[in-house]
Design a protein around this motif. Structure first.
Motif, short mmCIF file in Angstrom:
data_model
loop_
_atom_site.label_atom_id
_atom_site.label_comp_id
_atom_site.label_asym_id
_atom_site.label_seq_id
_atom_site.Cartn_x
_atom_site.Cartn_y
_atom_site.Cartn_z
N ARG A 167 30.33 -11.47 2.18
CA ARG A 167 30.87 -11.89 0.93
C ARG A 167 31.34 -13.26 1.00
O ARG A 167 31.14 -14.26 0.04
CB ARG A 167 32.09 -10.98 0.73
N ASP A 168 31.80 -13.98 2.17
CA ASP A 168 32.32 -15.16 2.32
C ASP A 168 31.25 -16.04 2.30
O ASP A 168 31.15 -17.39 1.48
CB ASP A 168 33.10 -15.27 3.64
N GLU A 169 30.14 -15.61 2.83
CA GLU A 169 28.53 -16.59 2.80
C GLU A 169 28.32 -16.78 1.41
O GLU A 169 27.76 -17.73 0.88
CB GLU A 169 27.75 -15.77 3.87
N LEU A 170 28.18 -15.35 0.73
CA LEU A 170 27.56 -15.45 -0.64
C LEU A 170 28.41 -16.25 -1.53
O LEU A 170 28.11 -17.13 -2.31
CB LEU A 170 27.66 -14.09 -1.30
N VAL A 171 29.92 -16.28 -1.48
CA VAL A 171 30.86 -17.21 -2.24
C VAL A 171 30.50 -18.62 -2.02
O VAL A 171 30.59 -19.43 -2.96
CB VAL A 171 32.29 -16.76 -2.11
N GLN A 172 30.35 -18.97 -0.63
CA GLN A 172 30.21 -20.40 -0.26
C GLN A 172 28.73 -20.91 -1.06
O GLN A 172 28.67 -21.76 -1.42
CB GLN A 172 30.14 -20.41 1.22
N VAL A 173 27.69 -19.92 -0.89
CA VAL A 173 26.45 -20.49 -1.51
C VAL A 173 26.49 -20.67 -2.98
O VAL A 173 26.02 -21.66 -3.49
CB VAL A 173 25.41 -19.22 -1.24
N LEU A 174 27.36 -19.70 -3.57
CA LEU A 174 27.46 -20.00 -5.05
C LEU A 174 28.44 -21.26 -5.30
O LEU A 174 27.90 -21.80 -6.45
CB LEU A 174 28.30 -18.71 -5.61
N ARG A 175 29.34 -21.54 -4.62
CA ARG A 175 30.05 -22.66 -4.74
C ARG A 175 29.16 -23.98 -4.46
O ARG A 175 29.39 -25.08 -5.27
CB ARG A 175 31.14 -22.70 -3.98
N ASN A 176 28.43 -23.76 -3.39
CA ASN A 176 27.45 -25.04 -3.22
C ASN A 176 26.54 -25.28 -4.53
O ASN A 176 26.23 -26.28 -4.86
CB ASN A 176 26.69 -24.87 -2.10
N LEU A 177 25.93 -23.82 -5.14
CA LEU A 177 25.26 -24.10 -6.14
C LEU A 177 25.84 -24.78 -7.29
O LEU A 177 25.41 -25.61 -8.26
CB LEU A 177 24.28 -22.98 -6.43
N ASP A 178 27.12 -24.29 -7.50
CA ASP A 178 28.03 -24.73 -8.45
C ASP A 178 28.13 -26.25 -8.60
O ASP A 178 28.26 -27.14 -9.44
CB ASP A 178 29.35 -24.10 -8.50
N GLY A 179 28.41 -26.79 -7.29
CA GLY A 179 28.33 -28.22 -7.25
C GLY A 179 27.27 -29.08 -7.42
O GLY A 179 27.42 -30.29 -8.07
N GLU A 180 26.20 -28.49 -7.13
CA GLU A 180 24.71 -29.10 -7.40
C GLU A 180 24.49 -29.18 -8.70
O GLU A 180 24.02 -29.92 -9.43
CB GLU A 180 23.66 -28.23 -6.57
N LEU A 181 24.78 -28.04 -9.53
CA LEU A 181 24.75 -27.86 -10.90
C LEU A 181 25.45 -28.90 -11.58
O LEU A 181 25.10 -29.66 -12.43
CB LEU A 181 24.81 -26.57 -11.61
N ALA A 226 32.33 -19.86 -9.11
CA ALA A 226 31.06 -20.70 -9.43
C ALA A 226 31.19 -20.61 -11.27
O ALA A 226 30.21 -20.08 -11.68
CB ALA A 226 29.83 -20.30 -8.80
N PRO A 227 32.11 -21.13 -11.66
CA PRO A 227 32.15 -21.24 -13.47
C PRO A 227 31.00 -21.74 -14.03
O PRO A 227 30.44 -21.33 -15.12
CB PRO A 227 33.54 -21.68 -13.85
N ARG A 228 30.42 -22.89 -13.49
CA ARG A 228 29.33 -23.56 -13.98
C ARG A 228 28.07 -22.78 -13.78
O ARG A 228 27.18 -22.76 -14.72
CB ARG A 228 29.43 -25.16 -13.39
N VAL A 229 27.91 -22.21 -12.54
CA VAL A 229 26.74 -21.15 -12.54
C VAL A 229 26.80 -19.93 -13.48
O VAL A 229 25.67 -19.66 -14.21
CB VAL A 229 26.84 -20.71 -11.08
N ALA A 230 28.05 -19.58 -13.73
CA ALA A 230 28.20 -18.51 -14.76
C ALA A 230 27.74 -18.92 -16.08
O ALA A 230 27.02 -18.31 -16.87
CB ALA A 230 29.56 -17.78 -14.71
N ALA A 231 28.16 -19.82 -16.44
CA ALA A 231 27.74 -20.67 -17.81
C ALA A 231 26.27 -20.77 -17.83
O ALA A 231 25.69 -20.60 -18.86
CB ALA A 231 28.50 -21.98 -18.20
N TRP A 232 25.75 -21.60 -16.81
CA TRP A 232 24.38 -21.66 -16.72
C TRP A 232 23.46 -20.52 -16.82
O TRP A 232 22.37 -20.39 -17.51
CB TRP A 232 23.83 -22.43 -15.42
N GLY A 233 23.80 -19.25 -16.11
CA GLY A 233 23.19 -17.95 -16.42
C GLY A 233 23.11 -17.46 -17.66
O GLY A 233 22.23 -17.24 -18.19
N ARG A 234 24.17 -17.78 -18.46
CA ARG A 234 24.27 -17.44 -19.81
C ARG A 234 23.41 -18.22 -20.53
O ARG A 234 22.62 -17.59 -21.56
CB ARG A 234 25.63 -17.39 -20.32
N ARG A 235 23.16 -19.54 -20.50
CA ARG A 235 22.30 -20.34 -20.82
C ARG A 235 20.82 -19.74 -20.93
O ARG A 235 20.00 -19.77 -21.81
CB ARG A 235 22.58 -21.68 -20.70
#
Length: 230
Positions: A136-150, A190-199
């Motif tokens: 779970r911690d690994e997944l959260v970090q991956v999502l945070r990294n993607l959020d930062g890249e986005l 990863a709120p920006r990833v969440a919004a990206w997914g909706r788009r």
């Protein structure tokens, strides 16, 4: 787009995708083909029972989907297939990869990185206790990294839906299950990833290729039964 029998497609169609309905890796290819406007035949494979002779012959190393048959010649691995589609069909409606070499390299890096969502997410629903917490911690970090890249971009490549988006968006349908088993909220980590997914979900290519999260969760439940996971 018709669905063909698993072992009766190799010589009948110029482009055939060996696929499995819920596979995010197969969905990458479906989305890419739709975005590029390339017609193809879909061949649904049985991955939970006896694999077809065509699949075993087309991908003897990994014995898995997706496989793209182009004039009978197999191309394996989803990200390889995405790159191949740009190379083999330069006159299609659009390219997925950017034209700048550095930007192309960055897109390939981040596209490959998105696989970690599935890798860590699978461990989240398969494992328990400390092992699940670590996944779970690994997944959260991956999502945070993607959020930062986005960042503040509309899509990972900027204003246009492209290579990284095609690679990442199939995992959106899996995230609600990962959230439930991992006890975290995507909107928080990863709120920006969440919004990206909706788009992305508003795009026709995505909407027609993905299944609702409820169907994905049913499939995970089936896998847990098959693997004997309580």
């Amino acid at each position: 787009m018709a669905t063909a029998a698993a072992d009766d497609v190799e010589t009948k169609n110029d482009l055939v995708l060996l696929d499995f309905w819920v596979s995010p890796f197969g969905q990458r290819c479906r989305i890419a083909l739709a975005e590029k406007g390339i017609p193809y035949e879909h061949s649904e494979q049985d991955l939970l029972g006896k694999k077809s002779d065509l699949l075993l012959k087309s991908n003897p190393i990994h014995k898995k989907i997706p496989v793209l048959l182009h004039a009978g010649r197999p191309i394996c691995e989803s990200l390889v297939i995405l790159s191949y589609l740009d190379d083999a069909f330069p006159s299609s409606t659009r390219d997925l990869l950017p034209s700048d070499p550095y930007a192309r390299a960055q897109a390939r890096f981040w596209a490959a990185y998105t696989d970690k969502i599935y890798e860590a997410g699978t461990r989240v629903w398969k494992l328990k206790g400390d092992a699940r917490a670590q996944a779970r911690d690994e997944l959260v970090q991956v999502l945070r990294n993607l959020d930062g890249e986005l960042g503040g971009k509309e899509f990972f490549g900027g204003e246009e839906f492209g290579f990284v988006d095609v690679a990442a968006v199939p995992f959106v349908a899996w995230l609600p299950s990962y959230e439930r088993y991992g006890e975290f909220a995507l909107e928080e980590v990863a709120p920006r990833v969440a919004a990206w997914g909706r788009r992305c979900a508003e795009r026709e290519s995505v909407a027609k290729s993905l299944h609702p999260p409820e169907k994905v969760d049913e499939f995970i439940t089936l896998l847990k039964k098959i693997f004997g996971i309580e």
